[in-house]
Design a protein around this motif. Sequence first.
Motif, PDB file in Angstrom:
ATOM      1  N   PRO A  96      32.533  43.338  51.175  1.00 61.80           N
ATOM      2  CA  PRO A  96      31.833  44.028  50.085  1.00 61.80           C
ATOM      3  C   PRO A  96      32.409  45.411  49.826  1.00 61.80           C
ATOM      4  N   ALA A  97      32.453  45.798  48.551  1.00 63.53           N
ATOM      5  CA  ALA A  97      32.914  47.130  48.124  1.00 63.53           C
ATOM      6  C   ALA A  97      34.295  47.447  48.677  1.00 63.53           C
ATOM      7  N   GLU A  98      35.145  46.443  48.727  1.00 64.81           N
ATOM      8  CA  GLU A  98      36.511  46.595  49.238  1.00 64.81           C
ATOM      9  C   GLU A  98      37.499  46.370  48.106  1.00 64.81           C
ATOM     10  N   VAL A  99      38.552  47.176  48.067  1.00 65.08           N
ATOM     11  CA  VAL A  99      39.674  46.908  47.171  1.00 65.08           C
ATOM     12  C   VAL A  99      40.731  46.172  47.990  1.00 65.08           C
ATOM     13  N   PHE A 100      40.981  44.938  47.603  1.00 62.96           N
ATOM     14  CA  PHE A 100      41.869  44.061  48.362  1.00 62.96           C
ATOM     15  C   PHE A 100      43.047  43.702  47.475  1.00 62.96           C
ATOM     16  N   ALA A 101      44.261  43.929  47.967  1.00 59.28           N
ATOM     17  CA  ALA A 101      45.470  43.681  47.183  1.00 59.28           C
ATOM     18  C   ALA A 101      46.230  42.478  47.717  1.00 59.28           C
ATOM     19  N   LEU A 102      46.621  41.601  46.797  1.00 60.14           N
ATOM     20  CA  LEU A 102      47.515  40.490  47.112  1.00 60.14           C
ATOM     21  C   LEU A 102      48.919  40.874  46.662  1.00 60.14           C
ATOM     22  N   LEU A 103      49.845  40.905  47.600  1.00 60.72           N
ATOM     23  CA  LEU A 103      51.238  41.237  47.299  1.00 60.72           C
ATOM     24  C   LEU A 103      52.126  40.041  47.594  1.00 60.72           C
ATOM     25  N   LEU A 161      39.382  54.504  37.705  1.00 63.35           N
ATOM     26  CA  LEU A 161      38.306  53.570  37.408  1.00 63.35           C
ATOM     27  C   LEU A 161      38.119  52.576  38.545  1.00 63.35           C
ATOM     28  N   ILE A 162      39.209  52.070  39.109  1.00 57.49           N
ATOM     29  CA  ILE A 162      39.108  51.138  40.226  1.00 57.49           C
ATOM     30  C   ILE A 162      38.454  51.812  41.425  1.00 57.49           C
ATOM     31  N   ASP A 163      38.815  53.052  41.681  1.00 63.53           N
ATOM     32  CA  ASP A 163      38.192  53.799  42.775  1.00 63.53           C
ATOM     33  C   ASP A 163      36.705  53.996  42.512  1.00 63.53           C
ATOM     34  N   ALA A 164      36.328  54.239  41.251  1.00 66.39           N
ATOM     35  CA  ALA A 164      34.913  54.393  40.901  1.00 66.39           C
ATOM     36  C   ALA A 164      34.155  53.081  41.109  1.00 66.39           C
ATOM     37  N   LEU A 165      34.786  51.954  40.799  1.00 69.39           N
ATOM     38  CA  LEU A 165      34.153  50.659  41.040  1.00 69.39           C
ATOM     39  C   LEU A 165      33.844  50.479  42.519  1.00 69.39           C
ATOM     40  N   ARG A 166      34.786  50.819  43.369  1.00 68.68           N
ATOM     41  CA  ARG A 166      34.579  50.705  44.814  1.00 68.68           C
ATOM     42  C   ARG A 166      33.419  51.586  45.258  1.00 68.68           C
ATOM     43  N   ARG A 167      33.369  52.821  44.750  1.00 66.54           N
ATOM     44  CA  ARG A 167      32.276  53.725  45.135  1.00 66.54           C
ATOM     45  C   ARG A 167      30.924  53.196  44.673  1.00 66.54           C
ATOM     46  N   ASP A 168      30.917  52.427  43.591  1.00 63.42           N
ATOM     47  CA  ASP A 168      29.674  51.841  43.078  1.00 63.42           C
ATOM     48  C   ASP A 168      29.314  50.533  43.772  1.00 63.42           C
ATOM     49  N   GLY A 169      30.106  50.135  44.770  1.00 63.32           N
ATOM     50  CA  GLY A 169      29.789  48.932  45.531  1.00 63.32           C
ATOM     51  C   GLY A 169      30.407  47.657  45.005  1.00 63.32           C
ATOM     52  N   VAL A 170      31.322  47.757  44.042  1.00 66.86           N
ATOM     53  CA  VAL A 170      31.971  46.580  43.465  1.00 66.86           C
ATOM     54  C   VAL A 170      33.169  46.187  44.334  1.00 66.86           C
ATOM     55  N   THR A 171      33.317  44.900  44.582  1.00 68.60           N
ATOM     56  CA  THR A 171      34.487  44.385  45.286  1.00 68.60           C
ATOM     57  C   THR A 171      35.594  44.111  44.275  1.00 68.60           C
ATOM     58  N   VAL A 172      36.809  44.549  44.594  1.00 74.56           N
ATOM     59  CA  VAL A 172      37.937  44.400  43.676  1.00 74.56           C
ATOM     60  C   VAL A 172      39.053  43.644  44.391  1.00 74.56           C
ATOM     61  N   VAL A 173      39.517  42.556  43.772  1.00 76.20           N
ATOM     62  CA  VAL A 173      40.684  41.823  44.247  1.00 76.20           C
ATOM     63  C   VAL A 173      41.765  41.984  43.190  1.00 76.20           C
ATOM     64  N   LEU A 174      42.904  42.535  43.575  1.00 70.91           N
ATOM     65  CA  LEU A 174      43.968  42.747  42.593  1.00 70.91           C
ATOM     66  C   LEU A 174      45.287  42.203  43.091  1.00 70.91           C
TER      67      LEU A 174
END
Length: 312
Positions: free
Chosen positions: A35-42, A178-191
Amino acid sequence: MTPHPASSIPVRLRGVRKQYGSTVAVSDLDLDVGPAEVFALLGPNGAGKTTTVEMCEGFLRPDGGTIEILGLDPVSDNAAVRARTGVMLQGGGAYPAARAGEMLDLVASYAANPLDPKWLLDTLGLTDSARTTYRRLSGGQQQRLALACAVVGRPELVFLDEPTAGMDAHARLVVWELIDALRRDGVTVVLTTHQLTEAEELADRILIIDRGAAVASGTPTELMRNGAENQLRFRAPRMLDLSLLIAALPESYRATETSPGEYLVEGRIDPQVLATVTAWCARLDVLATDMRVEQRSLEDVFLELTGRELRK
């Protein structure tokens, strides 16, 4: 990082496989995104990044294994998954003749509690382009509109496929914020991204995949440090006797004078190695100056794991 209960993991893949004819796109892939993690696929071109994300989004059905998105099956529970997720496709996905503002308003109308579309247009620098049709937007503007459409519905989970492709440096920083703000708001980001600097800057964790299989995972710092050689450079009087230093260092380390008065120690540089070098200098009664440790970059790690040949 404290492990999360399985029920609270937004993205969970176990043994996922996808094959096109004789080509294996994804091979027995396991993945957890917290949860609330920015996860990158490389990965290099053709590594399976987009295929993996499209299976998570429910656009593709895996040939094997299981996928849970917010505890749901992205194919059989697709409507419920889409109501709680945002998707930014690599191709944009907007109607070519729609104006930017109209497109965002349309997407917002499907959400129960959307963000203010005008605020989002302003945040992403699209206010002046609100009445411009999608086909007439620049590539970077189309990307920013696609991002706005992905987040306007206040999703719990966002999938971003190459979110800053085609953007200039200023627009890229706006998207990063904006992506950093999403994480602070509790949003999980997969990029997914080809921008290694972007992954290093944004991601809490990274998974590197190659030919459909996971080859390394961890935080950016862990990937750059684990098993990594780095370098210690310093200046000292030229033509010093390095034999005592080499004898004091672990067997696999190397010490050389790369140019007159410029010295290089290669290996895993830690406090003990630094102490060994300074003790050697003290024994020779010389002063080392401009001492610096140079750590390998995420790009070095990526190329080491996936190879340096150009992929089609």
